[in-house]
Write a protein that holds these residues in place. Sequence first.
Motif: not given
Ligand code: SF4
Length: 350
Positions: A118, A122, A125
């Motif tokens: 991704c 975040c 995560c």
């Molecule tokens: S929570 Fe993780 S998978 Fe979802 S958008 Fe944020 S970084 Fe990407």
Amino acid sequence: MPVMAERTNIRLLSRQQIRDLVEEMGQPRFRAGQLYQWIWQRGAAHFEEMTNLPKSLRTQLAQRFVIPRIRLDKLTRSVDGTFKLRFRLHDDHLIESVLIPVAKDNRYTLCVSTQVGCSLHCTFCATGKMGLRRQLTVGEIVDQYVLVNRLCQEHYGHPVTNIVYMGMGEPLLNYKNTIESIARIASPDGYHFSPRRITISTAGIAKQIRRLADDSPRVNLALSLHAADDFKRNEIMAINASNNLDALMAALEYFAGKSKGHITFEYIMLKDFNDTLEDATRLAALCRRFPVKVNLIEYNPTGDGLFEKSAESRVNAFAAALAAKRITVTVRRSRGRDIDAACGQLANKR
Ligand code: SF4
């Protein structure tokens, strides 16, 4: 169009392109429907399997096309019955899906990935720490449903009942393939799965939320909110810098006005960061503009020590404060934590 070993991935062709192909090969029209069914509904991995097509047509197709399928690489089962499935793609990338059974409610939820890694980083995560490797194709998203549905039938004697686009990746940043995969899964000549049982979970991209409301108004939407003011949200979700809460709430209002889908706020409870009663008051204020349910989620540490999970008493007090303002709130206890299948933990540890 991507080419695999000089042959084309036939699952990248639209229905019309398949019709044109069949015509170009001098075949009657109904062959297009048969071919489409084999590729999308009957799960063929080789043209040889398509026994109702003439042998000569199968040979010609095999010379020009391939049917890449994802393959199960590793299956892990949690003590609570949650399955994590790691799949290998044709180019050796790995992705993960999760099956969460709640047998007493007859609810079998599949969590699908839409990207390898991704790009959004975040902080809470594990997937975000991988960076983005590539987008998944429509076929790779649909295959997760097909294979996990089969596993669900085998182990629980029940098909998947709900699909959440909440695995690895941001679905609205692989927009076209996400929407197309839903169309294939939902269509009567696909898998006839009700879009009302499909939820797209997004980190919050205002423009794409409006687009989704216009294009696919029957699916549900979950916003990974996790903080009820821009200051805190900027700290944990970089995407908030370009999609702040004002912009997101306006986009969700648009979605609520246009779509029949439900909206949920996902809110991970992070100790001493977003779990005070003042946070609950700010969150309640965001719930006034459109019908929305709040899902409080237990945090699963990703091993970097940045956050800790909130105490149960804090979570309960937070939930009670929302409920007192007549907001529908549920607390989601973590599932599959022992196998790293819980929310935010999918990251191909290998
Ligand atoms: S929570 Fe993780 S998978 Fe979802 S958008 Fe944020 S970084 Fe990407």
